[in-house]
Design an enzyme around this catalytic site. Sequence first.
Site, PDB file in Angstrom:
ATOM      1  N   GLY A   8      29.385  33.138  44.013  1.00 51.64           N
ATOM      2  CA  GLY A   8      30.520  33.150  44.733  1.00 51.64           C
ATOM      3  C   GLY A   8      30.878  34.054  45.951  1.00 51.64           C
ATOM      4  O   GLY A   8      32.435  34.626  45.364  1.00 51.64           O
ATOM      5  N   GLY A  11      34.744  33.994  46.672  1.00 48.84           N
ATOM      6  CA  GLY A  11      35.762  34.507  46.368  1.00 48.84           C
ATOM      7  C   GLY A  11      36.865  35.559  45.968  1.00 48.84           C
ATOM      8  O   GLY A  11      36.211  36.350  47.520  1.00 48.84           O
ATOM      9  N   GLN A  12      37.909  36.782  45.288  1.00 51.24           N
ATOM     10  CA  GLN A  12      38.284  37.467  46.168  1.00 51.24           C
ATOM     11  C   GLN A  12      37.462  38.621  46.227  1.00 51.24           C
ATOM     12  O   GLN A  12      37.724  38.883  46.877  1.00 51.24           O
ATOM     13  CB  GLN A  12      39.869  37.795  45.199  1.00 51.24           C
ATOM     14  CG  GLN A  12      40.354  38.504  44.754  1.00 51.24           C
ATOM     15  CD  GLN A  12      41.111  39.495  44.219  1.00 51.24           C
ATOM     16  OE1 GLN A  12      40.837  38.816  42.512  1.00 51.24           O
ATOM     17  NE2 GLN A  12      42.213  40.074  44.155  1.00 51.24           N
ATOM     18  N   TYR A 143      37.935  33.119  28.391  1.00 55.50           N
ATOM     19  CA  TYR A 143      36.964  33.643  30.105  1.00 55.50           C
ATOM     20  C   TYR A 143      36.948  35.195  29.273  1.00 55.50           C
ATOM     21  O   TYR A 143      35.440  35.803  29.171  1.00 55.50           O
ATOM     22  CB  TYR A 143      38.302  34.256  30.290  1.00 55.50           C
ATOM     23  CG  TYR A 143      38.305  35.073  31.777  1.00 55.50           C
ATOM     24  CD1 TYR A 143      36.656  34.979  32.555  1.00 55.50           C
ATOM     25  CD2 TYR A 143      38.756  36.372  31.625  1.00 55.50           C
ATOM     26  CE1 TYR A 143      36.749  36.020  33.664  1.00 55.50           C
ATOM     27  CE2 TYR A 143      38.363  37.170  32.948  1.00 55.50           C
ATOM     28  CZ  TYR A 143      37.055  36.825  33.251  1.00 55.50           C
ATOM     29  OH  TYR A 143      37.173  37.831  34.717  1.00 55.50           O
ATOM     30  N   ILE A 173      42.385  43.051  40.151  1.00 52.82           N
ATOM     31  CA  ILE A 173      41.916  43.693  41.327  1.00 52.82           C
ATOM     32  C   ILE A 173      42.732  43.121  42.441  1.00 52.82           C
ATOM     33  O   ILE A 173      43.317  41.705  42.134  1.00 52.82           O
ATOM     34  CB  ILE A 173      40.566  42.739  41.378  1.00 52.82           C
ATOM     35  CG1 ILE A 173      40.196  43.923  40.788  1.00 52.82           C
ATOM     36  CG2 ILE A 173      40.108  43.149  43.174  1.00 52.82           C
ATOM     37  CD1 ILE A 173      39.360  44.886  40.582  1.00 52.82           C
TER      38      ILE A 173
HETATM   39  N1  SER Z   1      41.809  38.911  37.257  1.00 53.68           N
HETATM   40  C1  SER Z   1      40.929  38.694  36.168  1.00 53.68           C
HETATM   41  C2  SER Z   1      42.146  37.734  34.890  1.00 53.68           C
HETATM   42  O1  SER Z   1      43.194  37.371  35.395  1.00 53.68           O
HETATM   43  C3  SER Z   1      40.670  39.732  34.650  1.00 53.68           C
HETATM   44  O2  SER Z   1      39.669  40.109  34.754  1.00 53.68           O
HETATM   45  O3  SER Z   1      41.520  36.074  34.441  1.00 53.68           O
END
Ligand code: SER
Length: 317
Positions: A8, A11-12, A143, A173
């Site tokens: 990954g 990714g960010q 999630y 983040i």
């Molecule tokens: N940044 C993530 C989200 O918004 C949270 O862990 O899904």
Amino acid sequence: MKKILVIGSVGQIGSELTLELRKIYGNDHVVAAGRKTKPSEKLLNSGPFEVVEVTDIDSIRSVVEKHNIDAIINMAAILSATGEENPSLAWNVNMNGLYNCLEVARKYEMKQVLVPSSIAVFGPETPRINTPQETILKPTTMYGVTKVSGELLGDYYVRRYGLDVRGLRYPGIISYETLPGGGTTDYAVAIYYDAVKYGKYTCFVKEDTRLPMMYMPDCLKATIDLMQADFANLKHHCDFNVGAMAFSVGEMVDSIRKFIPGFKIEYKPDHRQNIADSWPDSVDDTAARKEWGWEPKYDLDAMTEDMLTNIRKKLNV
Ligand code: SER
């Protein structure tokens, strides 16, 4: 010396974490892995890059063998908003992907696995303010379900197999290098880009929506500090609360207006409002502070100034 595989890495968080780890451990000691998204030149030119599909255990295994990997950081995940559009994809990537990483790490007797978790482990029944480390974990998103399960699975591997697995519950983040994708907290990045580009932003959550957030330099510091902590000092393993800042969208707007006085905001809450409402306002991170010395550096205005400066540079405006 660790030889780390970052899955990954495009990714960010992965994109910046990989570069930071390369500075510490040496370029050849940090193998970046990703799926189909094109890696940045910075990532490609600074060290090895491999294609890994986290749901395919053989693709992980072959890269681990090729590079003699002894630590895995698994940053591959489907975030909260995309996870609600496609729950089965979120389960597959987040759970089977994690299981594959842990199994490979166990079989190859690796030194460490880092498994990120999230404030998404909490739900509407969790105390919202200064959310304790040990509390009700009944998330309402897929999630969140995968993140709670991931914490439990990681802790199981520590107990059952003596594998060194660690993880922390990232808040939203905020960063300027790589855009986040498919999360509920994405507004907290988009607001800065649109402030620079258009002087206005239409926000998909309400003005008083308050969530825990963290600026990328603190995120990198938290991740690396936890990786480097003495295992013997850890009472928790995969579920550390880490706080840095907590603010509402309205407070972000006030902060941006200190630098862009005419900045305009409109609110058009969508389905992501419900997700945001199910997460805490702020978290109690005493365990992280005690067990591995966590201490954040950035506050809202310092972050706003840095974000705006760097986005202007990046966009050449
Ligand atoms: N940044 C993530 C989200 O918004 C949270 O862990 O899904």
